[in-house]
Enzyme design. Sequence first.
Site, short mmCIF file in Angstrom:
data_model
loop_
_atom_site.label_atom_id
_atom_site.label_comp_id
_atom_site.label_asym_id
_atom_site.label_seq_id
_atom_site.Cartn_x
_atom_site.Cartn_y
_atom_site.Cartn_z
N GLY A 29 0.85 -1.20 0.00
CA GLY A 29 0.00 0.00 0.00
C GLY A 29 0.88 1.24 0.00
O GLY A 29 2.09 1.15 -0.17
N PHE A 31 1.59 3.19 2.45
CA PHE A 31 2.45 3.35 3.63
C PHE A 31 3.06 2.07 4.16
O PHE A 31 3.68 2.07 5.20
CB PHE A 31 1.66 4.03 4.75
CG PHE A 31 1.15 5.36 4.34
CD1 PHE A 31 2.02 6.38 4.00
CD2 PHE A 31 -0.20 5.60 4.27
CE1 PHE A 31 1.56 7.61 3.60
CE2 PHE A 31 -0.68 6.83 3.87
CZ PHE A 31 0.20 7.84 3.54
N GLY A 32 2.88 0.97 3.48
CA GLY A 32 3.51 -0.22 4.02
C GLY A 32 3.22 -1.46 3.21
O GLY A 32 2.45 -1.43 2.26
N ASP A 143 -12.18 9.09 0.86
CA ASP A 143 -10.94 8.79 0.15
C ASP A 143 -10.72 10.03 -0.71
O ASP A 143 -11.52 10.34 -1.57
CB ASP A 143 -11.21 7.57 -0.74
CG ASP A 143 -9.95 6.80 -1.04
OD1 ASP A 143 -8.88 7.31 -0.68
OD2 ASP A 143 -10.05 5.73 -1.65
#
Length: 236
Positions: A29, A31-32, A143
């Site tokens: 994703g 961020f990770g 979103d």
Amino acid sequence: MISLSQGEGNSKREWSLKDFEIGKPLGKGKFGRVYLAREVKSKYIVALKIIFKEQLEKYRIHHQLRREMEIQTSLRHPNILLLLGWFHDSVRIFLILEFAYGGELYNELRKHGHLSEEQAATYIVSLTTALAYCHEKHVIHRDIKPENLLLDHEGILCYEFLYGAPPFESESQSDTFKRIMKVDLSFPSTPNVSMEAKNLISLLLVKDSSKRLSLQKIMEHPWIVKNANPKGIGKK
Ligand code: AMP
């Protein structure tokens, strides 16, 4: 899941990386990275999301992450993946997530090109019930993308399920944006999609949100009533 569940009663427990065997990567994703993992004692399968603290600093998203974690821990709905717990070390934060066995819906879509009306209606009902539950709990999903700010998620999704491509796709991003702004909606001749489905999409993809169909009205729409398969609803 019960064996891993945290935060209820006095069953809070501290997790660490030693409690998990890490398996294959499931995805990446913003961020990770997310890995398949198995809790050593219970053999319970989870998805472990790893976020580097450095990234949190860089993008200043501590509060956003904390808020999302609080929300995801408190929501209990068959169509919403549960955050089972979390832990951290000096450089990383680990989120223990309920594993989504079905995989990604977009992979299904890519594999088959588009979905059948029954599948599409069934997914729309699953999503609508999950959204209605979030609204009840005063959690609004936001979103931040132009199309999501302007138009309804479900109309876009419904279109994409049935046609295999998003409704306002254009050669360039700026043309897409122009089409979104105008709600320039057109229905290709293939695949063959029913008039009722097109009617629902048109009622969802409207600029003025006050004129957009409510979640309740989506559930009552003739296309949904006719096509949604009750057996498929509530499955993640
Ligand atoms: P995210 O950072 O949440 O967008 O996750 C990145 C990717 O990891 C997703 O697109 C999925 O492919 C995968 N993934 C995330 N969470 C899960 C989960 N709970 N179960 C299975 N796969 C997941």
